[in-house]
Design a protein around this motif. Structure first.
Motif, mmCIF file in Angstrom:
data_model
loop_
_atom_site.group_PDB
_atom_site.id
_atom_site.type_symbol
_atom_site.label_atom_id
_atom_site.label_comp_id
_atom_site.label_asym_id
_atom_site.label_seq_id
_atom_site.Cartn_x
_atom_site.Cartn_y
_atom_site.Cartn_z
ATOM 1 N N MET A 86 0.873 -1.177 0.000
ATOM 2 C CA MET A 86 0.000 0.000 0.000
ATOM 3 C C MET A 86 0.907 1.224 0.000
ATOM 4 O O MET A 86 1.609 1.489 0.980
ATOM 5 C CB MET A 86 -0.900 0.006 1.233
ATOM 6 N N SER A 91 -3.048 6.595 -8.361
ATOM 7 C CA SER A 91 -4.498 6.675 -8.556
ATOM 8 C C SER A 91 -5.107 5.291 -8.666
ATOM 9 O O SER A 91 -4.457 4.339 -9.109
ATOM 10 C CB SER A 91 -4.798 7.466 -9.836
ATOM 11 N N LEU A 92 -6.364 5.194 -8.264
ATOM 12 C CA LEU A 92 -7.114 3.968 -8.465
ATOM 13 C C LEU A 92 -7.617 3.918 -9.907
ATOM 14 O O LEU A 92 -7.796 4.953 -10.542
ATOM 15 C CB LEU A 92 -8.313 3.911 -7.509
ATOM 16 N N THR A 132 -14.765 4.628 -8.196
ATOM 17 C CA THR A 132 -13.522 5.008 -7.528
ATOM 18 C C THR A 132 -13.180 6.478 -7.742
ATOM 19 O O THR A 132 -12.395 7.043 -6.976
ATOM 20 C CB THR A 132 -12.358 4.148 -8.039
ATOM 21 N N THR A 140 -10.349 6.710 -0.368
ATOM 22 C CA THR A 140 -9.355 6.167 -1.306
ATOM 23 C C THR A 140 -8.269 5.403 -0.564
ATOM 24 O O THR A 140 -7.826 4.334 -0.998
ATOM 25 C CB THR A 140 -8.727 7.301 -2.130
ATOM 26 N N GLN A 141 -7.863 5.937 0.583
ATOM 27 C CA GLN A 141 -6.829 5.274 1.377
ATOM 28 C C GLN A 141 -7.317 3.916 1.877
ATOM 29 O O GLN A 141 -6.563 2.937 1.894
ATOM 30 C CB GLN A 141 -6.435 6.167 2.552
ATOM 31 N N ARG A 144 -7.114 1.484 -0.972
ATOM 32 C CA ARG A 144 -5.732 1.031 -1.162
ATOM 33 C C ARG A 144 -5.390 -0.086 -0.178
ATOM 34 O O ARG A 144 -4.695 -1.047 -0.522
ATOM 35 C CB ARG A 144 -4.758 2.205 -0.983
ATOM 36 N N ILE A 147 -6.995 -3.323 -1.391
ATOM 37 C CA ILE A 147 -6.254 -3.896 -2.518
ATOM 38 C C ILE A 147 -5.006 -4.624 -2.026
ATOM 39 O O ILE A 147 -4.650 -5.698 -2.527
ATOM 40 C CB ILE A 147 -5.877 -2.786 -3.520
#
Length: 218
Positions: A86, A91-92, A132, A140-141, A144, A147
């Motif tokens: 991470m 960007s996503l 997204t 967004t964090q 991440r 993911i």
């Protein structure tokens, strides 16, 4: 592919150095992390923390020194799916929902975690169907984080994981991390009760001396 027996060797950084022009970002770092340990890198801005992480992930080549992850190079370990990262920036993928993105990432790995469980663990279920491109910085964090976790990696690397989170978000992430650790929901993602925690390892950056602390906590 990383052999199963090699995964017992952990992570080793040996005399790792990286410069950008006249700036010595990382100078002779030596770190050894055994399986089951959690290590924190601390230091002021510009100390070389992110550069060190980039070298561990194989995103940046060191000028000298070596990195081995479970007995393999960073590239081989990442390709084998045993490393989750991470990063601070990036960007996503746009025009996907959060859920679709995490499902897509999960499909790239041989033994991913259940996507619904990862969304729950990271606090992203509430906005999982949102594009997204319509997320706040804190949201967004969290994505991440999802993911990085969904692969169920043997090694999880987090670079400034609480950046862009408000106070409520910080408390929530901390609580989720502690709860996940106690429940053992992720194999090596977060510190668990009884796990050996080493650190912090301090990077003081260019032009200053380096210091190191190592403590064991039960």
């Amino acid at each position: 592919m990383v052999p199963s027996e090699a995964r017992n060797s952990g992570v080793r950084l040996t005399d790792l150095s990286k410069s950008y022009g006249d700036v010595k970002a990382v100078r002779g770092v030596n770190i050894s992390i055994r399986p089951g340990e959690t290590l924190a890198l601390l230091g002021p801005n510009g100390a070389g923390k992110s550069t060190t992480i980039d070298m561990v992930l194989g995103l940046t080549r060191p000028d000298s020194g070596t990195v081995t992850l479970f007995g393999s190079s960073p590239a081989d370990a990442v390709q084998a799916g045993v490393v989750g990262g991470m990063l601070q920036t990036g960007s996503l993928l746009g025009y996907l929902s959060v859920r679709e993105l995490v499902v897509m990432v999960a499909s790239l790995y041989p033994h991913p975690l259940d996507v619904s469980e990862v969304l729950r663990l990271t606090g992203t279920t509430e906005f999982a169907d949102r594009p997204t491109t319509k997320l706040s910085g804190g949201q967004t964090q969290r994505v991440r984080m999802a993911i990085a976790l969904v692969a169920d990696p043997d090694l999880l690397i987090l670079d400034e994981p609480t950046a862009a989170l408000d106070v409520e978000g910080l408390l929530d992430v901390d609580a989720r991390g502690r709860r996940t650790g106690k429940d053992g929901g992720l194999r090596d993602a977060l510190p668990r009760r009884g796990r050996r925690v080493r650190g912090p390892h301090r990077l003081d950056g260019p032009g200053t001396s380096r210091r190191r602390w190592s403590t064991d906590r039960n």
